[in-house]
Design a protein around this motif. Structure first.
Motif, PDB file in Angstrom:
ATOM      1  N   THR A 240       0.789 -53.407  38.947  1.00  5.01           N
ATOM      2  CA  THR A 240       0.567 -54.714  38.342  1.00  5.01           C
ATOM      3  C   THR A 240      -0.745 -55.322  38.838  1.00  5.01           C
ATOM      4  OG1 THR A 240       1.812 -55.840  40.092  1.00  5.01           O
ATOM      5  CG2 THR A 240       3.038 -55.163  38.143  1.00  5.01           C
ATOM      6  N   GLN A 241      -1.380 -56.105  37.969  1.00  6.10           N
ATOM      7  CA  GLN A 241      -2.601 -56.832  38.300  1.00  6.10           C
ATOM      8  C   GLN A 241      -3.687 -55.931  38.868  1.00  6.10           C
ATOM      9  OE1 GLN A 241      -1.920 -60.843  40.011  1.00  6.10           O
ATOM     10  NE2 GLN A 241       0.240 -60.260  40.097  1.00  6.10           N
ATOM     11  N   TYR A 242      -3.813 -54.745  38.309  1.00  4.24           N
ATOM     12  CA  TYR A 242      -4.786 -53.784  38.807  1.00  4.24           C
ATOM     13  C   TYR A 242      -5.776 -53.406  37.723  1.00  4.24           C
ATOM     14  CZ  TYR A 242      -5.776 -50.730  42.842  1.00  4.24           C
ATOM     15  OH  TYR A 242      -6.311 -50.139  43.968  1.00  4.24           O
ATOM     16  N   ILE A 243      -5.981 -54.322  36.784  1.00  2.07           N
ATOM     17  CA  ILE A 243      -6.957 -54.142  35.722  1.00  2.07           C
ATOM     18  C   ILE A 243      -7.415 -55.541  35.306  1.00  2.07           C
ATOM     19  CG2 ILE A 243      -5.356 -54.231  33.739  1.00  2.07           C
ATOM     20  CD1 ILE A 243      -6.922 -51.800  32.592  1.00  2.07           C
ATOM     21  N   ASP A 244      -8.592 -55.645  34.741  1.00  6.57           N
ATOM     22  CA  ASP A 244      -9.125 -56.948  34.358  1.00  6.57           C
ATOM     23  C   ASP A 244      -8.316 -57.552  33.207  1.00  6.57           C
ATOM     24  OD1 ASP A 244     -10.438 -54.609  33.170  1.00  6.57           O
ATOM     25  OD2 ASP A 244     -11.416 -56.059  31.867  1.00  6.57           O
ATOM     26  N   VAL A 245      -8.072 -58.870  33.324  1.00  2.46           N
ATOM     27  CA  VAL A 245      -7.327 -59.621  32.318  1.00  2.46           C
ATOM     28  C   VAL A 245      -8.081 -60.923  32.052  1.00  2.46           C
ATOM     29  CG1 VAL A 245      -5.136 -60.733  31.741  1.00  2.46           C
ATOM     30  CG2 VAL A 245      -5.139 -58.671  33.154  1.00  2.46           C
ATOM     31  N   ASP A 246      -8.251 -61.277  30.772  1.00  2.00           N
ATOM     32  CA  ASP A 246      -8.958 -62.514  30.463  1.00  2.00           C
ATOM     33  C   ASP A 246      -7.989 -63.683  30.305  1.00  2.00           C
ATOM     34  OD1 ASP A 246      -7.838 -62.310  27.920  1.00  2.00           O
ATOM     35  OD2 ASP A 246      -9.679 -61.580  26.976  1.00  2.00           O
ATOM     36  N   LYS A 247      -8.525 -64.838  29.973  1.00  2.00           N
ATOM     37  CA  LYS A 247      -7.702 -66.044  29.885  1.00  2.00           C
ATOM     38  C   LYS A 247      -6.665 -65.969  28.780  1.00  2.00           C
ATOM     39  CE  LYS A 247     -11.189 -69.107  31.882  1.00  2.00           C
ATOM     40  NZ  LYS A 247     -12.063 -70.286  31.661  1.00  2.00           N
ATOM     41  N   ALA A 248      -6.912 -65.116  27.799  1.00  4.84           N
ATOM     42  CA  ALA A 248      -5.963 -64.951  26.697  1.00  4.84           C
ATOM     43  C   ALA A 248      -4.899 -63.911  27.011  1.00  4.84           C
ATOM     44  CB  ALA A 248      -6.707 -64.571  25.422  1.00  4.84           C
ATOM     45  N   GLY A 249      -4.984 -63.323  28.222  1.00  3.24           N
ATOM     46  CA  GLY A 249      -4.008 -62.314  28.610  1.00  3.24           C
ATOM     47  C   GLY A 249      -4.348 -60.920  28.122  1.00  3.24           C
ATOM     48  N   LYS A 250      -5.530 -60.742  27.557  1.00  2.00           N
ATOM     49  CA  LYS A 250      -5.951 -59.422  27.088  1.00  2.00           C
ATOM     50  C   LYS A 250      -6.682 -58.680  28.201  1.00  2.00           C
ATOM     51  CE  LYS A 250      -6.343 -60.823  22.238  1.00  2.00           C
ATOM     52  NZ  LYS A 250      -7.224 -60.893  21.048  1.00  2.00           N
TER      53      LYS A 250
ATOM     54  N   ARG B 295     -14.078 -48.287  21.084  1.00  3.28           N
ATOM     55  CA  ARG B 295     -15.123 -47.254  21.060  1.00  3.28           C
ATOM     56  C   ARG B 295     -14.592 -45.897  20.646  1.00  3.28           C
ATOM     57  NH1 ARG B 295     -18.774 -47.839  26.584  1.00  3.28           N
ATOM     58  NH2 ARG B 295     -19.052 -50.124  26.557  1.00  3.28           N
ATOM     59  N   THR B 296     -13.405 -45.555  21.107  1.00  7.00           N
ATOM     60  CA  THR B 296     -12.904 -44.190  20.936  1.00  7.00           C
ATOM     61  C   THR B 296     -11.880 -44.029  19.820  1.00  7.00           C
ATOM     62  OG1 THR B 296     -11.105 -44.514  22.536  1.00  7.00           O
ATOM     63  CG2 THR B 296     -13.236 -43.756  23.403  1.00  7.00           C
ATOM     64  N   GLY B 297     -11.259 -45.119  19.412  1.00  3.44           N
ATOM     65  CA  GLY B 297     -10.173 -45.011  18.445  1.00  3.44           C
ATOM     66  C   GLY B 297      -8.883 -44.513  19.050  1.00  3.44           C
ATOM     67  N   ILE B 298      -8.841 -44.416  20.380  1.00  2.82           N
ATOM     68  CA  ILE B 298      -7.640 -43.950  21.080  1.00  2.82           C
ATOM     69  C   ILE B 298      -6.755 -45.147  21.391  1.00  2.82           C
ATOM     70  CG2 ILE B 298      -6.760 -42.870  23.189  1.00  2.82           C
ATOM     71  CD1 ILE B 298      -9.418 -41.272  23.270  1.00  2.82           C
ATOM     72  N   ASP B 299      -5.515 -45.097  20.965  1.00  2.00           N
ATOM     73  CA  ASP B 299      -4.559 -46.172  21.211  1.00  2.00           C
ATOM     74  C   ASP B 299      -3.923 -45.971  22.588  1.00  2.00           C
ATOM     75  OD1 ASP B 299      -2.893 -48.397  20.682  1.00  2.00           O
ATOM     76  OD2 ASP B 299      -1.279 -47.047  20.082  1.00  2.00           O
ATOM     77  N   VAL B 300      -4.083 -46.949  23.478  1.00  2.00           N
ATOM     78  CA  VAL B 300      -3.572 -46.825  24.848  1.00  2.00           C
ATOM     79  C   VAL B 300      -2.316 -47.670  25.018  1.00  2.00           C
ATOM     80  CG1 VAL B 300      -4.068 -47.116  27.296  1.00  2.00           C
ATOM     81  CG2 VAL B 300      -5.907 -46.452  25.722  1.00  2.00           C
ATOM     82  N   THR B 301      -1.243 -47.027  25.418  1.00  2.00           N
ATOM     83  CA  THR B 301      -0.039 -47.742  25.829  1.00  2.00           C
ATOM     84  C   THR B 301      -0.147 -47.931  27.340  1.00  2.00           C
ATOM     85  OG1 THR B 301       1.294 -46.760  24.078  1.00  2.00           O
ATOM     86  CG2 THR B 301       2.474 -47.710  25.944  1.00  2.00           C
ATOM     87  N   TYR B 302      -0.409 -49.180  27.749  1.00  2.00           N
ATOM     88  CA  TYR B 302      -0.647 -49.481  29.160  1.00  2.00           C
ATOM     89  C   TYR B 302       0.609 -50.100  29.760  1.00  2.00           C
ATOM     90  CZ  TYR B 302      -2.946 -51.341  33.334  1.00  2.00           C
ATOM     91  OH  TYR B 302      -3.313 -51.621  34.631  1.00  2.00           O
ATOM     92  N   THR B 303       1.160 -49.461  30.780  1.00  2.00           N
ATOM     93  CA  THR B 303       2.394 -49.951  31.393  1.00  2.00           C
ATOM     94  C   THR B 303       2.189 -50.196  32.879  1.00  2.00           C
ATOM     95  OG1 THR B 303       3.194 -47.700  31.824  1.00  2.00           O
ATOM     96  CG2 THR B 303       3.823 -48.693  29.735  1.00  2.00           C
ATOM     97  N   GLU B 304       2.653 -51.320  33.359  1.00  2.00           N
ATOM     98  CA  GLU B 304       2.579 -51.654  34.791  1.00  2.00           C
ATOM     99  C   GLU B 304       3.932 -51.341  35.414  1.00  2.00           C
ATOM    100  OE1 GLU B 304       1.239 -55.735  34.697  1.00  2.00           O
ATOM    101  OE2 GLU B 304      -0.858 -55.119  34.632  1.00  2.00           O
TER     102      GLU B 304
END
Length: 389
Positions: A56-66, A76-85
């Motif tokens: 958790t909290q180990y990647i950059d997050v902006d004010k909108a939660g993105k 850039r790549t067209g690769i869909d990433v499922t990111y799970t903490e």
């Protein structure tokens, strides 16, 4: 935006008692995995996706939660990433994924971030895939040389650092009224009952052995026993307030502890909240560690995972990530990117030695070798008695 204070190197729980030999006794092969389990038919081009497990909290997050850097990778790549903490503790995660990997099953993820002391176990078991360096030109060009050859993976053929950090000493200089320069300064009489150490053996032992002049890259069991014996005496005299996990920060912030073993990433946040908090790289040295990206066996999207790894080694991307998580950046070239920022706060991070250590600090950094399967049960039993864990 800045990350919340959060330590990654969770203390060993019961599962940490299992060395590789113990795993064999549980029906998990200790050092042999049939070749057909080591790799899967890669579906990267067909599927254009990957699943990424992180803390958790180990990647950059902006004010909108993105997550800006991750979203840019997908664009850039067209690769869909499922990111799970879904990684909260190294042992807990190992317990979750090991039965599947041991049976050669689908791990349900293509990429995971594991602390190096635990990553060595995955490598020794043969449960992670060999990286194709041809797909990692940025890693080859920009990886910090001081992180390039860990004992568990000398050529970084199975792992690539995500972020790095130091285990050193944090203390309240105003309360103490003097500087701490060496680990042995923690044992001064006026600090009795006001010092905390890490509860996890793998987290605590390196700094303690360095204080005795041991080479932690080649430490012996005698080195470990000597350090643990010293701590036992400090426990007996009630010099040690307690042994902590991630909660050491609250003791220091509240004043319950005046000095403690600490992680460099936390120290930046602690000092921001209280300027009297100092972080020290002891004169005799501090432990340098990392959490690394690894691709488990039977991952379906190895090439896509390698694209993501290499993307984060572009200095511009590494700088954006580093500005948020504020650990040691494994891409030294990111420092120049931050220095050119138009935001004064961001530009100032380029001069933060706990993110980009200079030569004087680097000369005192040491990487600890893994505790072997043969050593672990005996050492962990003694440490458990000393630390009460």
């Amino acid at each position: 935006m800045r990350r919340a204070t959060l330590s990654r190197r969770a203390a060993l729980g019961a599962a940490g008692l299992l060395g590789l030999g113990s795993l064999s006794a549980c029906g998990i092969p200790a050092a042999y995995v049939p070749e057909e389990r080591r790799s899967a038919t890669d579906r990267s081009e067909r599927d254009k996706k990957l699943t990424f497990s992180n803390w958790t909290q180990y990647i950059d997050v902006d004010k909108a939660g993105k997550r800006p850097t991750l979203e840019e990778f997908q664009r850039r790549t067209g690769i869909d990433v499922t990111y799970t903490e879904d990684i909260n503790d190294n042992d807990e995660f190992f317990g979750k994924i090991s039965p599947v990997l041991a049976q050669g099953g689908d791990p349900g993820r293509d990429l995971m971030v594991i602390s190096d002391w635990m990553a060595g176990r995955y490598v020794a078991l043969g449960w992670v895939q060999t990286l194709d360096r041809a797909n990692l030109p940025n890693v080859t060009k920009y990886l910090d040389p001081q992180l390039s050859h860990p004992a568990f993976d000398p050529e970084r053929s199975h792992s690539v650092p995500w972020q790095s950090g130091l285990t050193g000493i944090a203390y309240n200089r105003k309360t103490l009224g003097r500087e701490i320069k060496k680990t042995s300064d923690l044992w001064a009489p006026d600090l009795k009952g006001r010092v905390t150490l890490f509860a996890g053996m793998d987290e605590a032992l390196g700094l303690l052995m360095l204080a005795n002049g041991a080479d932690i890259a080649r430490f012996t069991t005698d080195d470990a026993h000597k350090a643990m014996s010293q701590v036992q005496k400090l426990v007996d005299t009630k010099h040690i307030r307690r042994f902590t996990g991630n909660d050491y920060t609250s003791d220091l912030a509240s004043g319950a502890a005046v000095a403690c073993q600490a992680y460099s990433g936390d120290a930046i946040q602690l000092k921001a909240q209280n300027p009297d908090i100092e972080f020290v790289v002891p004169e005799e040295g501090a432990e340098l560690w990392a959490e690394s990206l690894m691709i488990p066996n039977r991952a379906d999207h190895k090439v896509n995972a390698e694209k993501l790894i290499d993307y984060y080694y572009q200095p511009e991307v590494a700088a954006e990530l580093a500005a948020f998580v504020q650990y040691i950046c494994p891409v030294p070239a990111a420092r120049e990117v931050l220095a050119k920022s138009e935001d004064p706060d961001t530009a100032a991070l380029a001069d933060e030695p706990l993110m980009f250590p200079g030569d004087e600090i680097r000369a005192r950094l040491r990487t600890m070798r893994d505790v072997s399967a043969a050593e672990r049960p005996g050492l962990h039993q003694i440490w458990g008695q000393v630390a009460g864990v």
